[in-house]
Design an enzyme around this catalytic site. Structure first.
Site, PDB file in Angstrom:
ATOM      1  N   ASP A   1       0.822  -1.211   0.000  1.00 31.01           N
ATOM      2  CA  ASP A   1       0.000   0.000   0.000  1.00 31.01           C
ATOM      3  C   ASP A   1       0.860   1.267   0.000  1.00 31.01           C
ATOM      4  O   ASP A   1       2.003   1.258   0.460  1.00 31.01           O
ATOM      5  CB  ASP A   1      -0.912  -0.029   1.247  1.00 31.01           C
ATOM      6  CG  ASP A   1      -2.095   0.922   1.113  1.00 31.01           C
ATOM      7  OD1 ASP A   1      -2.375   1.392  -0.002  1.00 31.01           O
ATOM      8  OD2 ASP A   1      -2.739   1.191   2.141  1.00 31.01           O
TER       9      ASP A   1
ATOM     10  N   ASN B   1     -11.085  -2.605  -5.372  1.00 28.83           N
ATOM     11  CA  ASN B   1     -10.312  -1.625  -6.134  1.00 28.83           C
ATOM     12  C   ASN B   1     -10.973  -1.217  -7.456  1.00 28.83           C
ATOM     13  O   ASN B   1     -10.566  -0.236  -8.085  1.00 28.83           O
ATOM     14  CB  ASN B   1      -8.881  -2.117  -6.383  1.00 28.83           C
ATOM     15  CG  ASN B   1      -7.983  -2.053  -5.154  1.00 28.83           C
ATOM     16  OD1 ASN B   1      -7.099  -2.885  -4.956  1.00 28.83           O
ATOM     17  ND2 ASN B   1      -8.184  -1.045  -4.298  1.00 28.83           N
TER      18      ASN B   1
END
Ligand code: IPE
Ligand code: IPE
Ligand code: MG
Length: 242
Positions: free
Chosen positions: A20, A69
């Site tokens: 991330d 996502n």
């Protein structure tokens, strides 16, 4: 920090990483998010190699694209899949030479034919490799994985192949996307976020968690070794007592 400080006998056997912070890495530099993802791909290469060279890590699971996502802009989603395709094709021979078995886990729906066929051919090419499993989670969600396992179990029960009273933890574990994966020993999340974001919820039940502030595109071998060192200082009790 160097490899010599690590206790080679106490390394995690299954490492999972929530990669991330590529967007914030890019923002900090005033470049596009896509540029951040490109740099993130370089970290993938370095970290796979760093795990492989230790020789005792059996599996590395990388969270590349979640079922959530898809909520991002079409431009970003397209760029992510374009990068995925590019890097599969760039790296597959090298991974194969290193004896790495590449597996993609996640749902197939929504993926383009091109992405699917490249994934399938790299899995096929490397399927007999034994040095390390590289599990790349694409369109992966732990809840979806558990739903899919439940559907399989329900189907078997309906068809009379499984009795409800025989369903136990192994029944579920055996119906996950990649049953041969051991449970996760160490979960690393980069960029400082303290959440799981739907990653491998079943497999991380007793994982040690290390969160680093480092953004994924800056994550290098020394950060990985630092996480291993932290892991080695933990006392894993699994609910029991020493
Ligand atoms: C992680 O980086 C990569 C993917 C989710 C594909 P992000 O894109 O989430 O980066 P941040 O969290 O916005 O910084
Ligand atoms: C998790 O990161 C997914 C991947 C790393 C692929 P996100 O950036 O999507 O997670 P949230 O939205 O911060 O929880
Ligand atoms: Mg993020």
């Amino acid at each position: 920090m160097s490899q010599s400080e690590l206790n080679m006998k106490r390394l995690p056997r299954h490492v999972a990483i929530i990669m991330d912070g590529s967007g914030r890495w890019a923002k900090k530099r005033g470049v596009t998010r896509i540029r951040g993802h490109e740099e993130g791909a370089a970290s993938v290469r370095v970290i796979v190699e760093a795990c492989r060279e230790l020789g005792v890590i059996e599996s590395l699971s990388l969270y590349a694209f979640s079922t959530e996502n898809w909520r991002r802009s079409k431009t970003e989603v397209n760029a992510l899949f374009r990068l995925l395709n590019k890097h599969i094709n760039l790296e597959i021979d090298n991974l194969h030479r290193e004896g790495i078995r590449v597996v993609f886990t996640g749902r197939k729906d929504g993926l383009s034919k091109k992405v699917m066929s490249d994934m399938e051919s790299s899995m096929e090419k490397t399927r007999n490799n034994k040095a390390m499993i590289l599990n790349i989670a694409v369109n992966y969600g732990a809840r979806a994985e558990l739903v899919d396992a439940c559907r399989a179990i329900a189907t078997e029960a309906r068809d009379g192949d499984l009795r409800p009273e025989d369903v136990d933890e192994d029944t579920i574990a055996e119906r996950l996307y990649l049953p041969e994966l051991r449970e996760v020993d160490l979960l690393i999340r980069t960029s400082g976020e303290l959440r799981l974001s739907n990653f491998m919820l079943w497999q991380i039940s007793y994982a040690e968690i290390v969160v680093t502030k480092t953004f994924w595109p800056d994550f290098r071998k020394r950060h990985l070794h630092q996480a291993f060192l932290e892991y080695q200082a933990r006392d894993r009790r699994f609910g029991g007592r020493k």
